[in-house]
Design an enzyme around this catalytic site. Structure first.
Site, PDB file in Angstrom:
ATOM      1  N   GLY A 126       0.674  -1.632  -0.066  1.00  0.00           N
ATOM      2  CA  GLY A 126       0.090  -0.110  -0.088  1.00  0.00           C
ATOM      3  C   GLY A 126       1.287   1.590  -0.368  1.00  0.00           C
ATOM      4  O   GLY A 126       2.297   1.011   0.661  1.00  0.00           O
ATOM      5  N   ASP A 127      -0.031   2.406  -0.409  1.00  0.00           N
ATOM      6  CA  ASP A 127       0.831   3.542  -0.409  1.00  0.00           C
ATOM      7  C   ASP A 127       1.204   3.636  -1.177  1.00  0.00           C
ATOM      8  O   ASP A 127       3.252   4.570  -0.957  1.00  0.00           O
ATOM      9  CB  ASP A 127       1.956   3.544   0.710  1.00  0.00           C
ATOM     10  CG  ASP A 127       0.508   3.509   2.675  1.00  0.00           C
ATOM     11  OD1 ASP A 127      -1.079   4.437   2.166  1.00  0.00           O
ATOM     12  OD2 ASP A 127       0.462   3.874   3.421  1.00  0.00           O
ATOM     13  N   LYS A 158      -0.638   5.430  -5.098  1.00  0.00           N
ATOM     14  CA  LYS A 158      -1.213   5.132  -6.776  1.00  0.00           C
ATOM     15  C   LYS A 158      -2.375   5.915  -7.031  1.00  0.00           C
ATOM     16  O   LYS A 158      -3.097   6.393  -8.122  1.00  0.00           O
ATOM     17  CB  LYS A 158      -2.579   3.560  -5.848  1.00  0.00           C
ATOM     18  CG  LYS A 158      -1.526   2.764  -5.907  1.00  0.00           C
ATOM     19  CD  LYS A 158      -2.411   1.850  -4.867  1.00  0.00           C
ATOM     20  CE  LYS A 158      -3.187   2.358  -4.002  1.00  0.00           C
ATOM     21  NZ  LYS A 158      -2.148   2.091  -2.704  1.00  0.00           N
ATOM     22  N   VAL A 174       8.574  11.616 -10.430  1.00  0.00           N
ATOM     23  CA  VAL A 174       9.682  11.720  -8.817  1.00  0.00           C
ATOM     24  C   VAL A 174       9.401  13.170  -8.204  1.00  0.00           C
ATOM     25  O   VAL A 174      10.554  14.014  -7.466  1.00  0.00           O
ATOM     26  CB  VAL A 174      11.002  12.660 -10.345  1.00  0.00           C
ATOM     27  CG1 VAL A 174      11.688  11.457 -11.205  1.00  0.00           C
ATOM     28  CG2 VAL A 174      10.110  13.619 -11.281  1.00  0.00           C
ATOM     29  N   THR A 192      -5.242  -7.060   4.588  1.00  0.00           N
ATOM     30  CA  THR A 192      -6.717  -6.777   4.425  1.00  0.00           C
ATOM     31  C   THR A 192      -8.164  -7.171   4.165  1.00  0.00           C
ATOM     32  O   THR A 192      -7.163  -9.040   3.568  1.00  0.00           O
ATOM     33  CB  THR A 192      -6.948  -5.183   3.216  1.00  0.00           C
ATOM     34  OG1 THR A 192      -8.020  -4.737   4.152  1.00  0.00           O
ATOM     35  CG2 THR A 192      -7.201  -5.696   2.129  1.00  0.00           C
ATOM     36  N   GLN A 208      -4.540  -0.068  -1.629  1.00  0.00           N
ATOM     37  CA  GLN A 208      -4.200  -1.186  -0.646  1.00  0.00           C
ATOM     38  C   GLN A 208      -3.140  -1.616  -1.488  1.00  0.00           C
ATOM     39  O   GLN A 208      -3.188  -1.253  -2.791  1.00  0.00           O
ATOM     40  CB  GLN A 208      -4.908  -2.630   0.102  1.00  0.00           C
ATOM     41  CG  GLN A 208      -5.655  -1.643   1.531  1.00  0.00           C
ATOM     42  CD  GLN A 208      -6.974  -1.153   0.859  1.00  0.00           C
ATOM     43  OE1 GLN A 208      -8.720  -1.688   0.346  1.00  0.00           O
ATOM     44  NE2 GLN A 208      -7.432   0.055   1.890  1.00  0.00           N
ATOM     45  N   ALA A 262      -1.286   8.150   5.222  1.00  0.00           N
ATOM     46  CA  ALA A 262      -2.142   9.054   5.297  1.00  0.00           C
ATOM     47  C   ALA A 262      -3.331   9.102   6.290  1.00  0.00           C
ATOM     48  O   ALA A 262      -4.702   9.605   6.452  1.00  0.00           O
ATOM     49  CB  ALA A 262      -2.415   9.135   3.906  1.00  0.00           C
ATOM     50  N   GLY A 285      -5.822   5.442   2.137  1.00  0.00           N
ATOM     51  CA  GLY A 285      -5.452   7.571   1.777  1.00  0.00           C
ATOM     52  C   GLY A 285      -4.951   7.252   1.238  1.00  0.00           C
ATOM     53  O   GLY A 285      -3.785   7.288   0.594  1.00  0.00           O
ATOM     54  N   HIS A 286      -4.752   8.595  -0.138  1.00  0.00           N
ATOM     55  CA  HIS A 286      -4.726   8.488  -1.619  1.00  0.00           C
ATOM     56  C   HIS A 286      -4.158   9.266  -1.575  1.00  0.00           C
ATOM     57  O   HIS A 286      -5.433  11.013  -2.054  1.00  0.00           O
ATOM     58  CB  HIS A 286      -6.019   8.092  -2.626  1.00  0.00           C
ATOM     59  CG  HIS A 286      -6.139   6.711  -2.821  1.00  0.00           C
ATOM     60  ND1 HIS A 286      -6.712   5.816  -3.478  1.00  0.00           N
ATOM     61  CD2 HIS A 286      -5.122   5.884  -1.899  1.00  0.00           C
ATOM     62  CE1 HIS A 286      -6.832   5.051  -3.163  1.00  0.00           C
ATOM     63  NE2 HIS A 286      -5.731   4.139  -2.873  1.00  0.00           N
TER      64      HIS A 286
HETATM   65  P1  GDP Z   1      -1.578   5.389  -2.453  1.00  0.00           P
HETATM   66  O1  GDP Z   1      -1.791   4.876  -1.390  1.00  0.00           O
HETATM   67  O2  GDP Z   1      -0.739   4.392  -3.431  1.00  0.00           O
HETATM   68  O3  GDP Z   1      -2.397   6.444  -3.196  1.00  0.00           O
HETATM   69  O4  GDP Z   1      -0.523   6.468  -1.009  1.00  0.00           O
HETATM   70  P2  GDP Z   1       0.210   7.569  -0.385  1.00  0.00           P
HETATM   71  O5  GDP Z   1      -0.687   8.462  -0.824  1.00  0.00           O
HETATM   72  O6  GDP Z   1      -0.756   6.798   0.313  1.00  0.00           O
HETATM   73  O7  GDP Z   1       1.617   7.492  -0.165  1.00  0.00           O
HETATM   74  C1  GDP Z   1       2.850   8.038  -0.807  1.00  0.00           C
HETATM   75  C2  GDP Z   1       2.944   9.509  -0.803  1.00  0.00           C
HETATM   76  O8  GDP Z   1       3.880   9.615  -1.228  1.00  0.00           O
HETATM   77  C3  GDP Z   1       1.888  10.222  -0.672  1.00  0.00           C
HETATM   78  O9  GDP Z   1       2.556  11.357   0.300  1.00  0.00           O
HETATM   79  C4  GDP Z   1       2.151  11.638  -2.021  1.00  0.00           C
HETATM   80  O10 GDP Z   1       1.985  12.559  -2.281  1.00  0.00           O
HETATM   81  C5  GDP Z   1       3.866  11.255  -2.177  1.00  0.00           C
HETATM   82  N1  GDP Z   1       4.746  10.483  -3.803  1.00  0.00           N
HETATM   83  C6  GDP Z   1       3.653   9.946  -4.443  1.00  0.00           C
HETATM   84  N2  GDP Z   1       4.655  10.253  -5.480  1.00  0.00           N
HETATM   85  C7  GDP Z   1       6.064  10.412  -5.022  1.00  0.00           C
HETATM   86  C8  GDP Z   1       7.172  11.060  -5.724  1.00  0.00           C
HETATM   87  O11 GDP Z   1       7.140  10.086  -6.926  1.00  0.00           O
HETATM   88  N3  GDP Z   1       7.958  11.829  -4.935  1.00  0.00           N
HETATM   89  C9  GDP Z   1       7.817  11.704  -3.712  1.00  0.00           C
HETATM   90  N4  GDP Z   1       8.782  12.583  -3.352  1.00  0.00           N
HETATM   91  N5  GDP Z   1       6.503  11.564  -3.283  1.00  0.00           N
HETATM   92  C10 GDP Z   1       4.808  11.057  -3.814  1.00  0.00           C
HETATM   93  P1  IMO Z   2      -3.752   2.746   0.436  1.00  0.00           P
HETATM   94  O1  IMO Z   2      -5.067   3.006  -0.315  1.00  0.00           O
HETATM   95  C1  IMO Z   2      -1.766   0.846   3.551  1.00  0.00           C
HETATM   96  C2  IMO Z   2      -3.136  -2.133   6.265  1.00  0.00           C
HETATM   97  C3  IMO Z   2      -3.354  -1.604   7.329  1.00  0.00           C
HETATM   98  C4  IMO Z   2      -2.894  -3.030   7.662  1.00  0.00           C
HETATM   99  C5  IMO Z   2      -4.248  -4.450   7.060  1.00  0.00           C
HETATM  100  C6  IMO Z   2      -5.090  -4.744   7.552  1.00  0.00           C
HETATM  101  O2  IMO Z   2      -3.609   4.341   1.093  1.00  0.00           O
HETATM  102  O3  IMO Z   2      -2.682   1.771  -0.239  1.00  0.00           O
HETATM  103  P2  IMO Z   2      -7.895  -3.018   6.882  1.00  0.00           P
HETATM  104  O4  IMO Z   2      -7.629  -1.359   7.406  1.00  0.00           O
HETATM  105  O5  IMO Z   2      -7.760  -2.887   6.050  1.00  0.00           O
HETATM  106  O6  IMO Z   2      -8.073  -4.056   7.879  1.00  0.00           O
HETATM  107  O7  IMO Z   2      -6.406  -2.951   8.146  1.00  0.00           O
HETATM  108  O8  IMO Z   2      -3.900  -2.833   6.228  1.00  0.00           O
HETATM  109  N1  IMO Z   2      -3.752  -1.239   4.950  1.00  0.00           N
HETATM  110  C7  IMO Z   2      -3.076   0.074   4.727  1.00  0.00           C
HETATM  111  N2  IMO Z   2      -1.370  -0.012   4.633  1.00  0.00           N
HETATM  112  N3  IMO Z   2      -2.171   1.970   2.825  1.00  0.00           N
HETATM  113  C8  IMO Z   2      -3.141   1.300   2.625  1.00  0.00           C
HETATM  114  O9  IMO Z   2      -4.359   2.276   1.440  1.00  0.00           O
HETATM  115  C9  IMO Z   2      -4.002   0.420   3.522  1.00  0.00           C
HETATM  116  N4  IMO Z   2      -5.145   0.198   4.060  1.00  0.00           N
HETATM  117  C10 IMO Z   2      -4.844  -0.938   4.909  1.00  0.00           C
HETATM  118  O10 IMO Z   2      -2.297  -1.201   8.150  1.00  0.00           O
HETATM  119  O11 IMO Z   2      -1.880  -3.616   8.010  1.00  0.00           O
HETATM  120 MG    MG Z   3      -2.104   5.194   0.765  1.00  0.00          MG
END
Ligand code: GDP
Ligand code: IMO
Ligand code: MG
Length: 428
Positions: free
Chosen positions: A12-13, A16, A414, A238, A223, A298, A40-41
């Site tokens: 995750g994170d 996306k 980047v 999840t 995720q 996030a 959290g996107h």
């Molecule tokens: P998601 O859950 O896959 O949408 O990712 P999140 O938003 O939770 O986490 C990605 C984090 O990295 C966010 O704070 C974005 O703003 C940041 N981010 C995304 N792409 C880049 C990148 O290429 N470089 C940097 N430094 N940050 C990035």
């Molecule tokens: P995005 O879409 C990162 C993790 C939780 C926990 C496990 C199960 O932002 O990538 P849940 O509440 O789904 O039953 O938790 O999955 N988890 C994530 N980790 N990014 C996420 O979403 C997540 N959604 C759930 O931390 O380990």
């Molecule tokens: Mg996220």
């Protein structure tokens, strides 16, 4: 005109949300197909930060429709709150719709998730406590409440009564916690139904027609594969299928309709919550990456665990998803590290060297990640917009990944801002 699926390949994170935002400018539909407000996107437009949890990240610039499809578990209170936040920034929300078949996260799901996490001194899965698991459990047990039920007061009351009989007994007798009141919940959710009625629609027919008519339809995963209920590090996962396969059941479209399968991975790796993480850097360098990369959840604000890129798990994720286009994000975060490591094999507890991902989660804790070392770079890459502007060593890093996986990296991110991309091939 085609279909696009964006899925996470790690824990995750991966970024996306940012990639979905970029692609949504040319999409007629942006569709969430699984998960809920556990996601959290983050999207940066200039200096302005948007964090989407339940709404598709396409909401900011998709000129068509944003769909929360049947496979999503919907907390309608979160939905209303998020819609309010988007509207307060002067953006439209009249293009967001929810499937009638989507299941509703009820207050008892959130409590159950929380009580379970608090059991045994809080050493459980480390969920987001959004009620995701308990809601999917009720869906599979065929006692869940669907969005369509919010529009039918009689059925809604009956279902709340039935569910609370069991849940209240569990709260009182097993957890020693207060019980919930049928009337109170019923009144609140009937009102929510009235408020959302124009947005609760059948979505599968329209999506299939859109695909048939050659529209651009983008499916946004939440995720990631390593958190997949079947193919992740069970039970530290999840409760949904964040894979490309999940699109078919989660949105009601056939496998034959899916064309561009885009896998997103960070240039390193993070995990939030418990569970094995073979390439984890539980040291000073790990902390440095956490600070530079801003690696804090996030949704929950928890610090994310950090580690080196793990190609063994990435290969597993690409195989299950059938990825045909890779995105590597956050390459800029690795700038300034002398020597970069990439895990290419694991050493098992009995000394065997393997290069595939195992189903035995408990054993994974004892596996040692084996690394290839690559030289780093020091140049600022955040302003690079074409591949040849990247330093040689950054290009070598990308090409090492491509060669190991046999898949092209079509976009390198980047920086967090919407425009900070190196696009090597236009997909649209
Ligand atoms: P998601 O859950 O896959 O949408 O990712 P999140 O938003 O939770 O986490 C990605 C984090 O990295 C966010 O704070 C974005 O703003 C940041 N981010 C995304 N792409 C880049 C990148 O290429 N470089 C940097 N430094 N940050 C990035
Ligand atoms: P995005 O879409 C990162 C993790 C939780 C926990 C496990 C199960 O932002 O990538 P849940 O509440 O789904 O039953 O938790 O999955 N988890 C994530 N980790 N990014 C996420 O979403 C997540 N959604 C759930 O931390 O380990
Ligand atoms: Mg996220």
């Amino acid at each position: 005109m085609s279909t696009y699926v964006v899925v996470g390949l790690q824990y995750g994170d991966e970024g996306k949300g940012k990639i979905t935002d970029v692609l949504s400018a040319k999409s007629d539909y942006v569709v969430r197909f699984q998960g809920g407000d556990n996601a959290g996107h983050t999207v940066y437009v200039g200096d302005e930060k948007f964090v989407l949890h339940l709404l598709p990240s396409g909401v900011l610039q998709c000129k068509g429709k944003c769909i929360i499809a049947n496979g999503v578990v919907v907390n309608p209170k979160s939905f209303i709150k998020e819609v309010g936040q988007i509207e307060s920034k002067g953006l439209r929300t009249d293009h967001i719709f929810i499937s009638r078949r989507a299941h509703v996260i009820m207050p008892y799901h959130i409590l159950l998730d929380t009580y379970r996490e608090e059991e045994h001194g809080g050493t459980q899965i480390g969920t987001t406590k959004k009620g995701i698991g308990p809601c999917y459990e009720d869906k599979i047990a065929r006692v869940g409440i669907r969005m369509v039920d919010l529009l039918n007061p009689e059925i809604l009351r009956e279902k709340i009564e039935k569910n609370l009989k069991v849940k209240n007994s569990l709260f009182e007798k097993y957890y020693g916690k207060p019980t919930l009141d049928v009337e109170e919940i019923y009144n609140e959710y009937v009102e929510i139904g009235k408020q959302l009625q124009d947005r609760i629609v059948d979505t599968e027919l329209e999506l299939n027609e859109a695909i048939r008519d050659g529209k651009n339809v983008l499916f946004e995963g939440a995720q990631a594969l390593m958190l997949d209920i079947d193919f992740g590090t069970y039970p530290y996962v999840t409760s949904s299928s964040p894979s490309t396969g999940g699109v078919c059941t989660g949105a009601g479209v056939p496998p034959t309709s899916l064309q561009n399968l885009i896998g997103v991975a960070k240039a390193y790796c993070t995990r939030v919550g418990n569970g094995p993480f073979p390439s984890e850097l539980d040291n000073e360098l790990g902390e440095k990456i956490r600070q530079i990369g801003g690696e804090f959840g996030a949704t929950t604000g928890r610090p994310r665990r950090t580690g080196w890129l793990d190609l063994v798990s990435l290969k597993h994720a690409c195989m299950i998803n059938g990825i045909n286009n890779l995105v590597i994000t956050k390459l800029d975060v690795l700038t300034g590290i002398d020597t970069l490591k990439i895990a290419t094999k694991y050493k098992t507890e009995d000394g065997k060297i393997i290069d595939y991902f195992t189903s035995s989660t408990t054993k994974l804790y004892d596996y040692e990640a084996l690394y290839e070392e690559l030289p780093g770079w020091t140049e600022d890459i955040t302003k690079a917009r074409s591949y040849d502007e990247l330093p040689d060593n950054a290009q070598k890093y990308i090409e090492f990944i491509e060669q190991y996986l046999g898949i092209n990296v079509y976009l390198v991110s980047v920086g967090p801002e919407r425009s900070q991309n190196i696009i090597r091939k236009e997909l649209f």
